[in-house]
Write an enzyme that holds these catalytic residues in place. Structure first.
Site, mmCIF file in Angstrom:
data_model
loop_
_atom_site.group_PDB
_atom_site.id
_atom_site.type_symbol
_atom_site.label_atom_id
_atom_site.label_comp_id
_atom_site.label_asym_id
_atom_site.label_seq_id
_atom_site.Cartn_x
_atom_site.Cartn_y
_atom_site.Cartn_z
ATOM 1 N N ARG A 47 -9.657 1.101 9.283
ATOM 2 C CA ARG A 47 -9.168 -0.247 9.556
ATOM 3 C C ARG A 47 -10.161 -1.073 10.370
ATOM 4 O O ARG A 47 -9.899 -2.232 10.650
ATOM 5 C CB ARG A 47 -7.878 -0.112 10.358
ATOM 6 C CG ARG A 47 -6.749 -1.033 9.953
ATOM 7 C CD ARG A 47 -5.582 -0.682 10.877
ATOM 8 N NE ARG A 47 -4.406 -1.432 10.641
ATOM 9 C CZ ARG A 47 -3.382 -1.005 9.891
ATOM 10 N NH1 ARG A 47 -3.443 0.130 9.257
ATOM 11 N NH2 ARG A 47 -2.300 -1.749 9.784
ATOM 12 N N LYS A 104 0.824 -1.226 0.000
ATOM 13 C CA LYS A 104 0.000 0.000 0.000
ATOM 14 C C LYS A 104 0.850 1.266 0.000
ATOM 15 O O LYS A 104 0.588 2.195 -0.753
ATOM 16 C CB LYS A 104 -0.942 0.015 1.221
ATOM 17 C CG LYS A 104 -1.910 -1.155 1.270
ATOM 18 C CD LYS A 104 -2.870 -1.032 2.442
ATOM 19 C CE LYS A 104 -2.213 -1.108 3.801
ATOM 20 N NZ LYS A 104 -1.733 -2.452 4.207
ATOM 21 N N ARG A 135 11.392 -2.288 11.448
ATOM 22 C CA ARG A 135 10.246 -1.926 12.285
ATOM 23 C C ARG A 135 10.115 -2.911 13.435
ATOM 24 O O ARG A 135 10.254 -4.114 13.243
ATOM 25 C CB ARG A 135 8.962 -1.937 11.447
ATOM 26 C CG ARG A 135 8.685 -0.621 10.778
ATOM 27 C CD ARG A 135 7.534 -0.704 9.805
ATOM 28 N NE ARG A 135 6.304 -1.237 10.375
ATOM 29 C CZ ARG A 135 5.159 -1.262 9.722
ATOM 30 N NH1 ARG A 135 5.083 -0.779 8.481
ATOM 31 N NH2 ARG A 135 4.083 -1.763 10.284
ATOM 32 N N ARG A 148 11.870 -7.013 3.625
ATOM 33 C CA ARG A 148 12.033 -5.587 3.325
ATOM 34 C C ARG A 148 12.980 -4.907 4.302
ATOM 35 O O ARG A 148 13.516 -3.838 4.013
ATOM 36 C CB ARG A 148 10.685 -4.866 3.240
ATOM 37 C CG ARG A 148 9.959 -4.623 4.547
ATOM 38 C CD ARG A 148 8.578 -3.989 4.296
ATOM 39 N NE ARG A 148 7.804 -3.935 5.524
ATOM 40 C CZ ARG A 148 6.516 -3.627 5.578
ATOM 41 N NH1 ARG A 148 5.859 -3.362 4.481
ATOM 42 N NH2 ARG A 148 5.887 -3.592 6.725
ATOM 43 N N ARG A 201 -0.433 -9.344 13.351
ATOM 44 C CA ARG A 201 -1.034 -8.285 12.523
ATOM 45 C C ARG A 201 -1.942 -8.874 11.454
ATOM 46 O O ARG A 201 -2.988 -8.315 11.138
ATOM 47 C CB ARG A 201 0.073 -7.424 11.891
ATOM 48 C CG ARG A 201 0.582 -6.341 12.858
ATOM 49 C CD ARG A 201 2.006 -5.940 12.573
ATOM 50 N NE ARG A 201 2.175 -5.340 11.270
ATOM 51 C CZ ARG A 201 3.323 -5.354 10.590
ATOM 52 N NH1 ARG A 201 4.389 -5.943 11.099
ATOM 53 N NH2 ARG A 201 3.402 -4.781 9.416
HETATM 54 P P1 ADP Z 1 0.898 -2.421 8.106
HETATM 55 O O1 ADP Z 1 -0.064 -2.215 6.972
HETATM 56 O O2 ADP Z 1 2.208 -3.002 7.666
HETATM 57 O O3 ADP Z 1 0.318 -3.167 9.270
HETATM 58 P P2 ADP Z 1 0.659 0.383 8.995
HETATM 59 O O4 ADP Z 1 1.757 1.348 8.853
HETATM 60 O O5 ADP Z 1 -0.572 0.616 8.188
HETATM 61 O O6 ADP Z 1 1.342 -1.012 8.660
HETATM 62 O O7 ADP Z 1 0.207 0.263 10.541
HETATM 63 C C1 ADP Z 1 1.123 -0.042 11.559
HETATM 64 C C2 ADP Z 1 0.414 -0.106 12.911
HETATM 65 O O8 ADP Z 1 -0.151 1.190 13.232
HETATM 66 C C3 ADP Z 1 -0.758 -1.072 13.014
HETATM 67 O O9 ADP Z 1 -0.346 -2.394 13.300
HETATM 68 C C4 ADP Z 1 -1.563 -0.435 14.156
HETATM 69 O O10 ADP Z 1 -0.995 -0.722 15.415
HETATM 70 C C5 ADP Z 1 -1.395 1.055 13.923
HETATM 71 N N1 ADP Z 1 -2.465 1.632 13.054
HETATM 72 C C6 ADP Z 1 -2.280 2.223 11.846
HETATM 73 N N2 ADP Z 1 -3.451 2.649 11.332
HETATM 74 C C7 ADP Z 1 -4.401 2.298 12.227
HETATM 75 C C8 ADP Z 1 -5.823 2.423 12.266
HETATM 76 N N3 ADP Z 1 -6.503 3.000 11.255
HETATM 77 N N4 ADP Z 1 -6.480 1.934 13.345
HETATM 78 C C9 ADP Z 1 -5.822 1.365 14.368
HETATM 79 N N5 ADP Z 1 -4.492 1.194 14.389
HETATM 80 C C10 ADP Z 1 -3.774 1.660 13.344
#
Ligand code: ADP
Length: 184
Positions: free
Chosen positions: A88, A13, A131, A127, A142
């Site tokens: 999400r 994404k 993190r 990658r 996740r």
């Molecule tokens: P990925 O898609 O690799 O899981 P993101 O950068 O989208 O990575 O998100 C990393 C973390 O940030 C998630 O695992 C969560 O803890 C938090 N997070 C991000 N966006 C949201 C959201 N919309 N609602 C709740 N938690 C979020």
């Protein structure tokens, strides 16, 4: 144009959002990037969410929705935005609808990148972004959170007739071409 870029962790994404941003000149809003920057800068938000991100759990809907509502007050989003990592949960999707409606706006496209699970794990591990949530155990968590809490968001937008599924396997350029075709 408001575009939601959707898909599991590791689907690509962020990479595709950057390309869409450059091609269509629309800003990119990644809630994950905002949280990681807050953690790095040790802001009150960062302190609040650090252990949640480390555990691969979701930040509370209230925190996320308030954050996005505040961010969208910036006039740079007036012509639209690419949303990555938000909404999400179905609760977030509902709240998002209200936020956009209040602004006289709406979601125009919901693009899902589909990638099989074994490939997702492989990509995240290789990658090497360093993190803290990119360990094999946290990736599994996740993905589970994605299946249980996030995937239902797709049905929410299917009901609105907005979902476009994109095959997320291929080169970055090939996938971007598919997204461009879908957005036309
Ligand atoms: P990925 O898609 O690799 O899981 P993101 O950068 O989208 O990575 O998100 C990393 C973390 O940030 C998630 O695992 C969560 O803890 C938090 N997070 C991000 N966006 C949201 C959201 N919309 N609602 C709740 N938690 C979020």
């Amino acid at each position: 144009m408001n575009i939601i870029l959707f898909g599991p962790p590791g689907a690509g994404k962020g990479t595709q959002a950057n390309l869409i941003q450059a091609e269509f000149n629309i800003p990119h809003l990644s809630t994950g990037n905002i949280f990681r920057a807050a953690i790095k800068n040790e802001t009150p938000l960062g302190v609040k969410v650090k252990s949640i991100l480390d555990a691969g759990e979701l930040v509370s809907d209230e925190t996320v929705v308030d954050l996005v509502a505040e961010e969208l007050k910036d006039s740079k989003y007036d012509n639209g935005c690419i949303f990555d990592g938000f909404p999400r949960t179905v609760v977030q999707a509902d709240a998002f609808d209200s936020i956009l409606t209040a602004k006289g706006s709406k979601v125009d496209a919901f693009v899902v990148l589909t990638v099989p699970e074994d490939e997702l794990v492989r990509r995240i591990l290789s990658r090497g972004e360093g993190r803290s949530d990119d360990t094999e155990e946290m990736i599994k968590n996740r993905l589970e959170v994605y299946t249980n809490e996030t995937e239902p968001v797709q049905s929410y937008y299917t009901k609105q007739g907005l979902v476009q599924e994109i095959d997320g396997i291929g080169s970055i350029e090939e996938i971007f071409e598919r997204i461009k075709v879908a957005l036309k």
